[in-house]
Design an enzyme around this catalytic site. Sequence first.
Site, PDB file in Angstrom:
ATOM      1  N   TYR A 182     -55.971 -33.088 -42.594  1.00  0.00           N
ATOM      2  CA  TYR A 182     -55.782 -34.341 -42.791  1.00  0.00           C
ATOM      3  C   TYR A 182     -56.598 -35.640 -42.568  1.00  0.00           C
ATOM      4  CZ  TYR A 182     -50.977 -32.446 -43.514  1.00  0.00           C
ATOM      5  OH  TYR A 182     -49.760 -32.018 -43.893  1.00  0.00           O
ATOM      6  N   GLY A 341     -40.133 -24.720 -36.325  1.00  0.00           N
ATOM      7  CA  GLY A 341     -40.070 -25.816 -37.099  1.00  0.00           C
ATOM      8  C   GLY A 341     -39.068 -25.258 -38.325  1.00  0.00           C
ATOM      9  N   ALA A 415     -24.551 -15.198 -52.797  1.00  0.00           N
ATOM     10  CA  ALA A 415     -23.526 -16.086 -53.198  1.00  0.00           C
ATOM     11  C   ALA A 415     -22.081 -15.870 -52.713  1.00  0.00           C
ATOM     12  CB  ALA A 415     -23.666 -16.139 -54.692  1.00  0.00           C
ATOM     13  N   ASN A 442     -28.982  -7.949 -54.454  1.00  0.00           N
ATOM     14  CA  ASN A 442     -30.408  -7.832 -54.519  1.00  0.00           C
ATOM     15  C   ASN A 442     -31.213  -8.015 -53.336  1.00  0.00           C
ATOM     16  OD1 ASN A 442     -29.866  -7.156 -57.347  1.00  0.00           O
ATOM     17  ND2 ASN A 442     -29.919  -9.203 -57.970  1.00  0.00           N
TER      18      ASN A 442
END
Length: 665
Positions: A182, A341, A415, A442
């Site tokens: 940065y 994090g 799901a 999967n």
Amino acid sequence: MLKKYQKLFETIKIGSVEMKNRFAMAPMGPLGLADAEGGFNHRGIDYYTARAKGGTGLIITGVTFVDNEIEEHGMPNVPCSTHNPVHFIRTSREMTERIHAYDAKIFLQLSGGFGRVTIPTNLGEYPPVAPSPIKHRWLDKTCRELTVEEIKSIIKKFGDGAYNAKRAGFDGVQIHAVHEGYLIDQFAISFFNHRTDEYGGCLENRLRFAREIVEEIKKRCGEDFPVTLRYSPKSFIKDWREGALPGEEFEEKGRDIPEGIEAAKLLVSYGYDALDVDVGSYDSWWWSHPPMYQEKGLYIPYAKIVKEAVNVPVLCAGRMDNPDLALKAIEDGACDIISLGRPLLADSDLVNKLRGGKLKSIRPCLSCQEGCMGRIQEYSALNCAVNPEACRETIHGLTPALKSKTVLIAGGGVAGCEAARVLALRGHKPVVYEKRSRLGGNLIPGGTPDFKEDDLLLVAWYEETLKDLGVEVNCNTELTAEIIKSSEADTVIIATGSKPKIFNLGEYNNVFTAEDVLLEKVNSGNEVIVVGGGLVGCELALWLAQKGKKVTIVEIQKKLLALNGPLCHANSEMLERLIPYKGIEVLTSSKIIKTTEKGALVDAAGDIREISADSIVLAVGYNSEKSVYEQLKYDIGDIHLIGDARKVSNIMYAIWDAYEVARNI
């Protein structure tokens, strides 16, 4: 509490501030958590408060800018303590007071800017700046050199920002950063800093920016107001926009360990109260934002090097969610504080669950970076793939059902499992039917490679969670249209997932699916052609190469991972570089014509040739499996199609779709 982990819950001080345990929330970009005037919006307040409620001892906010004039950021990208100080203090005070109620501390991360690494979606039309006229990380632009007057202006604004943070109730600040390349780090690294004035040249001059920042803050806020620093002792830069891989021999163009140690000592002598250690740069983003291809605890050796050189607390992040790994790092003296994090995005209650001995109930981070860095990169929004509530805890949370309903769920992939979890929490009665022998869909083959172990942990988490919630799960049972029609269910959810695409390649029968190879239902042999260079194909090829196989990827597109996305650059770039590094041959703009006795005939960008192979493995995508839905869609009043059955996508959207539908039934 499990006595084994008691040391992780001992108190520790950073300067004058005492933390109740050894856990900090690592700073992550708070995109979407600011309002139009640079204050924290309610998303942000609820998000950080949830992690304090979850037991984290120190919250470190994501980056907030002190300057929006020299390097403009397009307000309101992230909070800003200097844009409208009165408003910032008002909104922040509400947040810090709520966080303090849980005996947690909070530091505001203050940034001097991004410079050459500003992500284009956040840059807009503003010109990038840097210590010298150097190449931008992403764009074909040359950055504008900052003047001394501009540097002095930014330093003063650090003092203003920290003073406002102190008034707002923050317990300290973290400076962003002499890390990851940065703006302040660009000044510190000679590869980027070509100046000949007092801010360039020798190491002390290159660190002058960082020194004057901490001196200004201490002058404005007092010596007892902690100022910490995000710090990378090694950059892993091979060249412009080129990073090194783990184990690779290369010449470091950025900061290397000897200078990293010297710089750490200087920074502490300037007045920094703690160093928050990682490694890497935007040119080697997979170090700064480690994907699943990096080993867990990858920063520990570097944190220990810094810890042995300085006499202030050292924080260490980097896939530290394994409590045994975290404990060993503390016991070995590698660091003083464990920084989490993405694991705290995935589960805000991680620390309390560990303290209570409920390890199996901790929802794992997959290091997929699709909900966090991928969305920050593409949409300037922070979220989490496995936790749909992250950064929208109250506006997107769950409410009790007005009437309890019986809901049949066809399919036990992620799901179906997420839908069942949410429905049970709301008071409904979900019943899951999975035709295979276990839940996971999967994710079971997908989690086979050792670098995908967290996919299997997610499956285990769903199994444990549904068991705790008392959800009825029927494995080895296919929910057919006839069973559904004869039931008295109030609602039906079809989450039957997807099936691998298969096509005929000729008379030889050595053609297999990626799933069959991953589950070792078939023997792929020693020479393998992988058809398809998407995420599944590339990860399969990497896994096979790690097992000593000779692998060739045949991809019809012009490049690998062309149809996947948006993947975080850290993930995609590391995977793209690992492929040749592991000796995998890649043929793009190519296709399989047919199988042969020796292997396969391949059209390699117009060059027809035979490639020797024991097997050809198809990784060319998936087709939605929604036959049950098609049979029922006109007969069932309340029926929902979710996950891959609706549209083939990724884990994140399977979970998010299920959460959205189930929270509104």
